[in-house]
Design an enzyme around this catalytic site. Sequence first.
Site, mmCIF file in Angstrom:
data_model
loop_
_atom_site.group_PDB
_atom_site.id
_atom_site.type_symbol
_atom_site.label_atom_id
_atom_site.label_comp_id
_atom_site.label_asym_id
_atom_site.label_seq_id
_atom_site.Cartn_x
_atom_site.Cartn_y
_atom_site.Cartn_z
ATOM 1 N N ASP A 81 0.802 -1.225 0.000
ATOM 2 C CA ASP A 81 0.000 0.000 0.000
ATOM 3 C C ASP A 81 0.838 1.279 0.000
ATOM 4 O O ASP A 81 0.284 2.390 0.043
ATOM 5 C CB ASP A 81 -0.944 0.019 1.212
ATOM 6 C CG ASP A 81 -2.236 -0.761 0.973
ATOM 7 O OD1 ASP A 81 -2.553 -1.034 -0.202
ATOM 8 O OD2 ASP A 81 -2.923 -1.085 1.961
ATOM 9 N N ARG A 106 -0.125 -1.667 7.696
ATOM 10 C CA ARG A 106 0.549 -0.508 7.077
ATOM 11 C C ARG A 106 1.510 0.202 8.042
ATOM 12 O O ARG A 106 2.177 1.175 7.632
ATOM 13 C CB ARG A 106 -0.493 0.503 6.542
ATOM 14 C CG ARG A 106 -1.357 -0.055 5.424
ATOM 15 C CD ARG A 106 -2.103 1.048 4.673
ATOM 16 N NE ARG A 106 -1.190 1.912 3.917
ATOM 17 C CZ ARG A 106 -1.573 2.988 3.220
ATOM 18 N NH1 ARG A 106 -2.851 3.341 3.200
ATOM 19 N NH2 ARG A 106 -0.689 3.714 2.556
ATOM 20 N N ARG A 151 -10.522 6.019 9.900
ATOM 21 C CA ARG A 151 -9.070 5.907 10.030
ATOM 22 C C ARG A 151 -8.504 6.911 11.042
ATOM 23 O O ARG A 151 -8.156 6.547 12.139
ATOM 24 C CB ARG A 151 -8.402 6.095 8.659
ATOM 25 C CG ARG A 151 -8.808 5.048 7.615
ATOM 26 C CD ARG A 151 -8.299 3.664 7.988
ATOM 27 N NE ARG A 151 -8.676 2.628 7.046
ATOM 28 C CZ ARG A 151 -7.957 2.246 5.997
ATOM 29 N NH1 ARG A 151 -6.826 2.847 5.718
ATOM 30 N NH2 ARG A 151 -8.369 1.264 5.217
ATOM 31 N N HIS A 180 -11.545 7.404 3.763
ATOM 32 C CA HIS A 180 -10.635 8.543 3.949
ATOM 33 C C HIS A 180 -11.332 9.782 3.387
ATOM 34 O O HIS A 180 -12.053 9.681 2.381
ATOM 35 C CB HIS A 180 -9.332 8.364 3.141
ATOM 36 C CG HIS A 180 -8.294 7.489 3.759
ATOM 37 N ND1 HIS A 180 -7.564 6.577 3.021
ATOM 38 C CD2 HIS A 180 -7.824 7.411 5.028
ATOM 39 C CE1 HIS A 180 -6.697 5.968 3.820
ATOM 40 N NE2 HIS A 180 -6.830 6.447 5.043
ATOM 41 N N CYS A 281 -4.971 9.384 -3.787
ATOM 42 C CA CYS A 281 -4.272 8.498 -2.850
ATOM 43 C C CYS A 281 -2.812 8.298 -3.241
ATOM 44 O O CYS A 281 -1.953 8.093 -2.388
ATOM 45 C CB CYS A 281 -4.929 7.126 -2.809
ATOM 46 S SG CYS A 281 -6.637 7.121 -2.308
HETATM 47 N N1 ARG Z 1 -5.311 0.008 0.741
HETATM 48 C C1 ARG Z 1 -5.108 1.314 1.273
HETATM 49 C C2 ARG Z 1 -5.745 1.429 2.652
HETATM 50 O O1 ARG Z 1 -6.814 0.893 2.807
HETATM 51 C C3 ARG Z 1 -5.618 2.365 0.350
HETATM 52 C C4 ARG Z 1 -5.325 3.769 0.803
HETATM 53 C C5 ARG Z 1 -5.955 4.820 -0.054
HETATM 54 N N2 ARG Z 1 -5.459 6.097 0.252
HETATM 55 C C6 ARG Z 1 -6.173 7.244 0.337
HETATM 56 N N3 ARG Z 1 -5.532 8.349 0.511
HETATM 57 N N4 ARG Z 1 -7.467 7.233 0.294
HETATM 58 O O2 ARG Z 1 -5.201 2.007 3.565
#
Ligand code: ARG
Length: 288
Positions: A81, A106, A151, A180, A281
């Site tokens: 990621d 992550r 998040r 996000h 992203c």
């Molecule tokens: N797979 C990543 C996650 O779920 C994707 C992140 C996407 N990033 C964003 N800025 N929306 O964390």
Amino acid sequence: MPVTTLPASRSEAATPRQHHRRYLMCRPEHFTVSYRINPWMEPARPTDTALALRQWQALYDTYLALGHEVELIDAVPGLPDMVYTANGGFTLDGVAYGARFRFPERAAEADHFNTWFTGHGFDLVVPQEVNEGEGDFLLAGDLILAGTGFRSTGDSHREVAEVFGREVVSLTLVRPHFYHLDTALTILDPVVAEGGTATVAYLPEAFDDASLGVLADLFPDAIRVGAEDGAVFGLNSASDGRNVLVSPRATGFAAQLAERGYNPVTVDLSELLLGGGGIKCCTLELRG
Ligand code: ARG
């Protein structure tokens, strides 16, 4: 690009003007979907890393063709990621507020981004609170719009306000597919004309009622984007104030942009959408 006449009601809105940008990107050399931390990710479904690389390259090339600068951070094996650099931190006035990822999958990315920031002249602030960088923090004029719900935590909103000494406006996301802030809201032009506000576009269905009220008050002129364009990550766009890089599938949003005098530039990142990410992203703005 047809010449667009601004409707009378917007006669005071300035014609969109391009601003120079400096971005951080990460080549998706190790891109795959091997875990699931958002509803887009399906580890059982195969991914095509070569295709992800070609699509990412088109985004990179488009930024350069528009005259922007793009810095690169090395991709790290085992961190698929990392291509979504927007989550690596939030930069403003030469300060980088680092990320602290919600999910352990992550977590290790944060140190790699922090090392990059300190090696490139940024003053690093290591966060105490869980936050996913520019995924949830977007600069709108003097304000920082901050997303929470999935998040970044509300405590990180307080922390980012202290770090940058700016007013932070908290917005609550309620739809798991738009986890996000940058999946539900695009800053079209952060530069604010005298007495005006930044121009934004957003997906109303992604926010709770209180946040919708805040957005309506702050941005009465915002572009409200329809569900179909939202569902193809149309809001996960990057704007330089005039050119707006947008998914080719978000045709309704592109038309709305053109009506306002913006120049929609389509870039297809369908393979990266398998990881739940799109144009924005993959793009972290560097504000030195
Ligand atoms: N797979 C990543 C996650 O779920 C994707 C992140 C996407 N990033 C964003 N800025 N929306 O964390």
